[in-house]
Design an enzyme around this catalytic site. Structure first.
Site, PDB file in Angstrom:
ATOM      1  N   TYR A 181      -3.871  -2.071 -10.018  1.00 53.45           N
ATOM      2  CA  TYR A 181      -3.747  -2.052  -8.548  1.00 53.45           C
ATOM      3  C   TYR A 181      -2.845  -3.185  -8.043  1.00 53.45           C
ATOM      4  O   TYR A 181      -1.945  -2.960  -7.225  1.00 53.45           O
ATOM      5  CB  TYR A 181      -5.150  -2.133  -7.927  1.00 53.45           C
ATOM      6  CG  TYR A 181      -5.095  -2.218  -6.428  1.00 53.45           C
ATOM      7  CD1 TYR A 181      -4.730  -1.116  -5.658  1.00 53.45           C
ATOM      8  CD2 TYR A 181      -5.359  -3.419  -5.770  1.00 53.45           C
ATOM      9  CE1 TYR A 181      -4.645  -1.207  -4.275  1.00 53.45           C
ATOM     10  CE2 TYR A 181      -5.281  -3.510  -4.385  1.00 53.45           C
ATOM     11  CZ  TYR A 181      -4.924  -2.406  -3.653  1.00 53.45           C
ATOM     12  OH  TYR A 181      -4.818  -2.498  -2.283  1.00 53.45           O
ATOM     13  N   SER A 240       0.800  -1.233   0.000  1.00 48.56           N
ATOM     14  CA  SER A 240       0.000   0.000   0.000  1.00 48.56           C
ATOM     15  C   SER A 240       0.829   1.278   0.000  1.00 48.56           C
ATOM     16  O   SER A 240       0.258   2.352  -0.160  1.00 48.56           O
ATOM     17  CB  SER A 240      -0.944   0.016   1.196  1.00 48.56           C
ATOM     18  OG  SER A 240      -2.032  -0.828   0.931  1.00 48.56           O
ATOM     19  N   VAL A 245       1.216  -3.748   3.735  1.00 49.17           N
ATOM     20  CA  VAL A 245       1.229  -5.052   4.403  1.00 49.17           C
ATOM     21  C   VAL A 245       2.482  -5.881   4.092  1.00 49.17           C
ATOM     22  O   VAL A 245       2.636  -6.983   4.602  1.00 49.17           O
ATOM     23  CB  VAL A 245      -0.047  -5.890   4.120  1.00 49.17           C
ATOM     24  CG1 VAL A 245      -1.275  -5.252   4.741  1.00 49.17           C
ATOM     25  CG2 VAL A 245      -0.233  -6.151   2.640  1.00 49.17           C
ATOM     26  N   LYS A 302       0.278   3.344  -2.925  1.00 46.94           N
ATOM     27  CA  LYS A 302      -0.869   4.259  -3.009  1.00 46.94           C
ATOM     28  C   LYS A 302      -0.409   5.714  -2.978  1.00 46.94           C
ATOM     29  O   LYS A 302      -1.092   6.605  -3.489  1.00 46.94           O
ATOM     30  CB  LYS A 302      -1.864   3.956  -1.887  1.00 46.94           C
ATOM     31  CG  LYS A 302      -2.531   2.588  -2.079  1.00 46.94           C
ATOM     32  CD  LYS A 302      -3.356   2.127  -0.901  1.00 46.94           C
ATOM     33  CE  LYS A 302      -3.921   0.721  -1.196  1.00 46.94           C
ATOM     34  NZ  LYS A 302      -4.438   0.024  -0.051  1.00 46.94           N
TER      35      LYS A 302
HETATM   36  N1  GLN Z   1      -2.248  -5.439  -1.879  1.00 47.37           N
HETATM   37  C1  GLN Z   1      -2.781  -5.333  -0.549  1.00 47.37           C
HETATM   38  C2  GLN Z   1      -4.281  -5.560  -0.586  1.00 47.37           C
HETATM   39  O1  GLN Z   1      -4.872  -5.109  -1.509  1.00 47.37           O
HETATM   40  C3  GLN Z   1      -2.463  -3.965  -0.028  1.00 47.37           C
HETATM   41  C4  GLN Z   1      -2.987  -3.736   1.366  1.00 47.37           C
HETATM   42  C5  GLN Z   1      -2.029  -3.001   2.235  1.00 47.37           C
HETATM   43  O2  GLN Z   1      -0.833  -2.929   2.011  1.00 47.37           O
HETATM   44  N2  GLN Z   1      -2.568  -2.480   3.301  1.00 47.37           N
HETATM   45  O3  GLN Z   1      -4.859  -6.172   0.263  1.00 47.37           O
END
Ligand code: GLN
Length: 305
Positions: free
Chosen positions: A187, A64, A259, A67
């Site tokens: 994504y 993430s 994550v 993002k």
């Molecule tokens: N690729 C992970 C998901 O979509 C990203 C989530 C994260 O890093 N919080 O669940």
């Protein structure tokens, strides 16, 4: 301030805790295999001074944290028009939650939860941009070639049932213009980008330089000062999901986590840093990474407050 001494001290203090707190993100099979006893930390000041300790040169899945790059890329081109599709409020819910989307008619609370980043990916497609542009942009920011981790991207595509649900739900409200499969391909790939702590500390540098390119001279500004300020505000309020209040309380810096166990943090006008350790707490933030940031702000006295 001797940052190298601070980072060495943090790495030494946290070494005994590795493997004792948190769990790796096992809902993405390729991430479940990452050895847990790893810790890296790196920073780069506004003036280009760097310091790093531990496994700072080991690439990990930025998840993430991507993002941040997709939002920046979209904001550069769309500016305020982006907010027609995405909110700017903390969700107070897990990063992959569906609940608010129903009552809020498919408009995600903010660009840093999964639904918000999926909406940003749809906007990138509308601009004629795609996964390779996000990758090239992150590489341009850190000054090095970086790559997708194909295994992680495939693993997420095979098991990303919640993300599929989020995207279909938004599509049903008419909030995605492009095919769900195309949006999720962007994504999942952006999440699979592999980078090191040092590369991420460099790449985020525009956020401590009023939007100027992290590596300085010769490059055009990444975004303007107002946009940089707004991204920092969103990181502080939304960058660590339903732990954002705790992060503001205990650390007091704009942060964006993933994550994969990475967390990027900004000391506006001063420096950017990245910590990484794969085991996560219950909110999906790196357990040891969070401790490292707490130690860093306690030792340096740096905070936005
Ligand atoms: N690729 C992970 C998901 O979509 C990203 C989530 C994260 O890093 N919080 O669940």
């Amino acid at each position: 301030m001797n940052y190298q001494t601070v980072l060495d001290d943090i790495a030494n203090r946290l070494a005994p805790l590795l493997g004792t707190e948190g769990r790796v993100a096992d809902y993405i099979p390729a991430l479940a295999r990452v050895p847990v006893r790893q810790f890296g930390i790196a920073l780069r000041t506004r003036d280009g001074v760097e310091a790093a300790a531990g496994d700072f040169d080991t690439p990990f899945s930025i998840q993430s944290i991507s993002k941040l790059f997709s939002l920046t890329l979209a904001l550069r081109r769309l500016d305020d028009a982006l907010w027609q599709r995405i909110g700017r409020e903390p969700s107070g819910n897990p990063f992959n939650s569906l609940v608010q989307l129903e009552t809020e008619h498919g408009v995600p609370r903010n660009p840093f939860i999964n639904a918000g980043a999926i909406a940003v990916a749809d906007r990138l497609l509308a601009l004629g941009l795609g996964k390779h542009d996000v990758l090239a942009f992150a590489g341009h920011l850190c000054g090095e070639a970086i790559a997708f981790d194909a295994e992680v991207a495939a693993s997420e595509a095979a098991t990303g049932f919640r993300n599929l649900a989020l995207a279909n739900f938004m599509k049903s409200f008419g909030k995605l213009d492009h095919a769900v499969a195309d949006v999720l391909d962007v994504y999942f790939h952006q999440c699979s980008i592999a980078m090191t702590c040092r590369q991420l500390a460099r790449a985020a540098g525009y956020l401590c330089r009023d939007g100027a390119h992290p590596l300085g001279g010769g490059f055009d500004a990444v975004i303007n000062e107002r946009q940089a300020r707004r991204i920092n505000a969103l990181m502080l309020t939304c960058g660590t999901y339903d732990a954002a209040g705790e992060f503001a309380f205990c650390i007091g810096l704009p942060c964006k986590s993933g994550v994969g166990g990475g967390i990027v943090a900004v000391v506006p006008d001063t420096l950017t840093l990245c910590v990484w350790s794969p085991a996560l707490d219950a909110t999906g933030n790196s357990a040891i990474g969070r401790r490292a940031l707490e130690l860093f702000t306690a030792q340096t006295g740096l905070s936005v407050f």
